[in-house]
Structures are given as structure tokens and as C-alpha cells.
Design an enzyme around this catalytic site. Structure first.
Site, PDB file in Angstrom:
ATOM      1  N   ARG A   1      -0.823  -2.702  -4.800  1.00 11.66           N
ATOM      2  CA  ARG A   1      -0.164  -3.638  -5.711  1.00 11.66           C
ATOM      3  C   ARG A   1       1.351  -3.695  -5.505  1.00 11.66           C
ATOM      4  O   ARG A   1       2.014  -4.550  -6.088  1.00 11.66           O
ATOM      5  CB  ARG A   1      -0.500  -3.277  -7.162  1.00 11.66           C
ATOM      6  CG  ARG A   1      -1.946  -3.594  -7.541  1.00 11.66           C
ATOM      7  CD  ARG A   1      -2.194  -3.430  -9.044  1.00 11.66           C
ATOM      8  NE  ARG A   1      -3.460  -4.016  -9.443  1.00 11.66           N
ATOM      9  CZ  ARG A   1      -4.621  -3.391  -9.461  1.00 11.66           C
ATOM     10  NH1 ARG A   1      -4.670  -2.127  -9.078  1.00 11.66           N
ATOM     11  NH2 ARG A   1      -5.729  -3.991  -9.842  1.00 11.66           N
ATOM     12  N   GLY A   6      -7.677   9.798  -3.399  1.00 12.35           N
ATOM     13  CA  GLY A   6      -6.274  10.123  -3.607  1.00 12.35           C
ATOM     14  C   GLY A   6      -6.004  10.605  -5.021  1.00 12.35           C
ATOM     15  O   GLY A   6      -6.653  10.179  -5.976  1.00 12.35           O
ATOM     16  N   LYS A   7      -5.019  11.482  -5.144  1.00  7.97           N
ATOM     17  CA  LYS A   7      -4.634  11.994  -6.456  1.00  7.97           C
ATOM     18  C   LYS A   7      -3.863  10.970  -7.285  1.00  7.97           C
ATOM     19  O   LYS A   7      -3.672  11.169  -8.477  1.00  7.97           O
ATOM     20  CB  LYS A   7      -3.779  13.255  -6.293  1.00  7.97           C
ATOM     21  CG  LYS A   7      -4.564  14.495  -5.873  1.00  7.97           C
ATOM     22  CD  LYS A   7      -3.646  15.720  -5.853  1.00  7.97           C
ATOM     23  CE  LYS A   7      -4.423  16.991  -5.575  1.00  7.97           C
ATOM     24  NZ  LYS A   7      -3.517  18.174  -5.579  1.00  7.97           N
ATOM     25  N   HIS A  50      -3.030   0.821   3.276  1.00  9.43           N
ATOM     26  CA  HIS A  50      -1.646   1.229   3.518  1.00  9.43           C
ATOM     27  C   HIS A  50      -1.638   2.683   3.978  1.00  9.43           C
ATOM     28  O   HIS A  50      -2.692   3.276   4.226  1.00  9.43           O
ATOM     29  CB  HIS A  50      -0.791   1.014   2.267  1.00  9.43           C
ATOM     30  CG  HIS A  50      -1.386   1.592   1.013  1.00  9.43           C
ATOM     31  ND1 HIS A  50      -1.592   2.950   0.838  1.00  9.43           N
ATOM     32  CD2 HIS A  50      -1.822   1.013  -0.136  1.00  9.43           C
ATOM     33  CE1 HIS A  50      -2.109   3.182  -0.351  1.00  9.43           C
ATOM     34  NE2 HIS A  50      -2.278   2.027  -0.963  1.00  9.43           N
ATOM     35  N   ARG A  51      -0.457   3.276   4.068  1.00  6.58           N
ATOM     36  CA  ARG A  51      -0.354   4.640   4.595  1.00  6.58           C
ATOM     37  C   ARG A  51      -1.041   5.668   3.705  1.00  6.58           C
ATOM     38  O   ARG A  51      -1.408   6.752   4.168  1.00  6.58           O
ATOM     39  CB  ARG A  51       1.110   5.009   4.819  1.00  6.58           C
ATOM     40  CG  ARG A  51       1.691   4.371   6.079  1.00  6.58           C
ATOM     41  CD  ARG A  51       3.061   4.917   6.424  1.00  6.58           C
ATOM     42  NE  ARG A  51       4.054   4.551   5.424  1.00  6.58           N
ATOM     43  CZ  ARG A  51       4.622   5.394   4.564  1.00  6.58           C
ATOM     44  NH1 ARG A  51       4.290   6.674   4.572  1.00  6.58           N
ATOM     45  NH2 ARG A  51       5.523   4.970   3.705  1.00  6.58           N
ATOM     46  N   GLY A  52      -1.206   5.348   2.424  1.00  9.04           N
ATOM     47  CA  GLY A  52      -1.964   6.242   1.556  1.00  9.04           C
ATOM     48  C   GLY A  52      -3.420   6.310   1.980  1.00  9.04           C
ATOM     49  O   GLY A  52      -3.992   7.395   2.134  1.00  9.04           O
ATOM     50  N   HIS A  53      -4.013   5.137   2.194  1.00  7.86           N
ATOM     51  CA  HIS A  53      -5.386   5.103   2.706  1.00  7.86           C
ATOM     52  C   HIS A  53      -5.464   5.771   4.081  1.00  7.86           C
ATOM     53  O   HIS A  53      -6.417   6.499   4.383  1.00  7.86           O
ATOM     54  CB  HIS A  53      -5.875   3.657   2.842  1.00  7.86           C
ATOM     55  CG  HIS A  53      -5.950   2.900   1.562  1.00  7.86           C
ATOM     56  ND1 HIS A  53      -5.061   1.901   1.249  1.00  7.86           N
ATOM     57  CD2 HIS A  53      -6.803   2.987   0.501  1.00  7.86           C
ATOM     58  CE1 HIS A  53      -5.364   1.396   0.067  1.00  7.86           C
ATOM     59  NE2 HIS A  53      -6.416   2.037  -0.407  1.00  7.86           N
ATOM     60  N   GLN A 107     -15.114  -3.443 -11.703  1.00  6.35           N
ATOM     61  CA  GLN A 107     -14.040  -2.616 -12.257  1.00  6.35           C
ATOM     62  C   GLN A 107     -12.812  -3.425 -12.641  1.00  6.35           C
ATOM     63  O   GLN A 107     -11.792  -2.861 -13.024  1.00  6.35           O
ATOM     64  CB  GLN A 107     -13.659  -1.490 -11.289  1.00  6.35           C
ATOM     65  CG  GLN A 107     -13.033  -1.919  -9.987  1.00  6.35           C
ATOM     66  CD  GLN A 107     -12.944  -0.769  -8.998  1.00  6.35           C
ATOM     67  OE1 GLN A 107     -13.952  -0.290  -8.479  1.00  6.35           O
ATOM     68  NE2 GLN A 107     -11.729  -0.293  -8.733  1.00  6.35           N
TER      69      GLN A 107
END
EC number: 6.3.2.1
Length: 276
Positions: free
Chosen positions: A187, A147-148, A31-34, A58
């Protein structure tokens, strides 16, 4: 763009790269975060490798490994559009050639992994360490981008690199949010329209806590009460105030405070946090 599915082809490709290499590890469903991580790597390195691998170690026994979205063709198309040098998309057998009982045991540092997500998802961060270390050995990056939003994972990876003397710069990247301020997550696709609206209580709680801090409130107990009032319609796993070693705080410490929240909206568990 190269699409690499085996360790042998990745190693051969990596040997051909003589300049800086940025690495963005993902589980796909990009998504845009990636995308923001990838774009930063592209700016800061001569080459960028993205991994797409849904890591089974995990996931817990009752978690959504089989249901986790795997739109590989869509992910590859995005990476190619952005200008990624190569995507490493291995099968499980490539990453884990031995059965569980034959594998070298790797554990996340207890002081960073026993609380919060570690308490809710036993063994999760051990699995993260397993896959991240393997990927670091294979890609040998100059820089790796995290990412944080998954702040506990970020802190553990930073410690891993320092403790094992790895010559890799870990680059923390800001949380990317939708126009309604919900933190982007793979998610989020599980949320229906009603749940999506309910989930907005999470960023609202963090925003209100930040406003109270900006007005001078420093007592974590009062700030927590304020946040929980906003989150009352959700099933809250935790809302905690910690320093960067994940030690609980009673009062806000400027530049050394993390406010972390995990809550369930319907069947979907969402994370968010605020760095103060």
C-alpha cells in the site's frame, strides 16, 4: 519455474515433490518484504511455492479490492529471478467454487481477532482463515512463511495450525524496512511524496518508544503518550501495548510485549509494530 493457475495442476505438481516444500502466500504486488520471505524459504527448503491471489473474502465493503495492485507479470518475473519452483496464481472461481451462501463458514478465533485490525475491519480475519486454510490444504507445505508486520494475522495463523493439528511449521520473518525506516507494504505505492514524509512518524514513534523502554520506562500509559505525541499529525486508529495473546498490558513484559500501531496517511492506512 512452473506457473499454475488451476487446483488440478497444483495438485499434480505437488504430488511430484518428494522433498521439503516452503510456501509463501501473497496477494501479489511483491516488494522486498515478500522477497525476504521467499529467499528464506529458498534457503530452508528443497522447493518453494509462492501463491499470488488477491483474496476477496478478506476485504470489507468499503475497502480497496478492485483497486488493489495486480502486477502479475512483474511478480512472476521476480519469482523466476529468485529461483522459485512454482507460482500458484488462481482465479477467484478456483479458490471459491461455491457462492457465499453455500460455503462452509470458517471463523478466526475470537480472542485473537476481535480487537485491533479485527475491530477496524469486521470479518477480515475470517477471510484470512478461509484462504489460508485452503492454500495449506492445496500446497501441503513443510513450512509456511509470514511476515511479522501483519502480526495479528501471524498469531491467528499460528493458532489455526495448532488448533487444527496441521503438520506445518509457521516461520515468522522480520519486518523489512526502507532506508527511511518505513515498513515495506504494497500500500506504500498509494502515498505521494508529502504523505510519504508524514508516514515516517510511524517508525519514529516506535523507535522513540523502544529507546524509552531501553532506558527503563515500563509504564505502557506513559509510553503510549510519548508515541501519540509523535503521531499527532496522523489519523491514528490505535497504538496499543499487548502480550502475545493480544491482551492489553499496563507494564512492559520483556519478550512478551507487542506494540501495535495503525494510522491513516491521507487515504492510505498503514500498519507497523514492535516486538519487545
Amino acid at each position: 519455474m512452473r506457473v499454475l493457475e488451476t487446483i488440478a495442476t497444483l495438485r499434480e505438481y505437488r504430488k511430484s515433490l518428494k522433498e521439503s516444500v516452503g510456501f509463501v502466500p501473497t496477494m501479489g504486488a511483491l516488494h522486498r518484504g515478500h522477497q525476504s520471505l521467499i529467499e528464506r524459504s529458498l534457503k530452508e527448503n528443497s522447493h518453494t511455492i509462492v501463491s499470488v491471489f488477491v483474496n476477496p473474502t478478506q476485504f470489507g465493503a468499503n475497502e480497496d479490492f478492485s483497486a488493489y495492485p495486480r502486477p502479475l507479470e512483474k511478480d512472476l518475473a521476480l519469482c523466476e529471478k529468485l529461483g522459485v519452483s512454482a507460482v500458484f496464481a488462481p482465479k477467484i472461481g478456483e479458490m471459491y467454487p461455491y457462492e457465499i451462501e453455500q460455503r462452509l463458514k470458517l471463523y478466526a478465533p475470537t480472542f485473537l481477532s476481535h480487537s485491533l485490525e479485527g475491530a477496524a475491519r469486521k470479518g477480515h480475519f475470517d477471510g484470512v482463515v478461509q484462504v489460508v486454510l485452503r492454500l495449506f490444504h492445496l500446497t501441503n507445505p513443510t513450512r509456511a512463511y509470514f511476515g511479522k508486520k501483519d502480526v495479528q494475522q501471524l498469531l491467528i495463523v499460528q493458532h489455526l495450525v495448532q488448533d487444527l493439528l496441521l503438520d506445518i511449521e509457521i516461520v515468522p520473518c522480520e519486518i523489512v524496512r526502507d532506508s527511511d525506516h518505513l515498513a515495506l507494504s504494497s500500500r506504500n505505492v498509494y502515498l505521494n511524496a508529502t504523505e510519504r514524509k508524514q508516514a515516517l512518524a510511524i517508525p519514529k514513534a516506535l523507535e522513540n518508544i523502544k529507546q524509552a523502554i531501553d532506558k527503563g520506562e515500563k509504564a505502557c500509559e506513559k509510553l503510549k503518550k510519548l508515541g501519540l505525541e509523535i503521531l499527532e499529525t496522523l489519523e491514528v486508529d490505535y497504538l496499543e501495548f499487548c502480550n502475545h495473546k493480544l491482551e492489553p498490558l499496563k507494564t512492559i513484559e520483556p519478550t512478551n510485549t507487542l506494540i501495535l500501531v495503525a494510522a491513516r496517511v491521507g487515504k492510505t492506512r498503514l500498519l507497523d509494530n514492535l516486538w519487545v
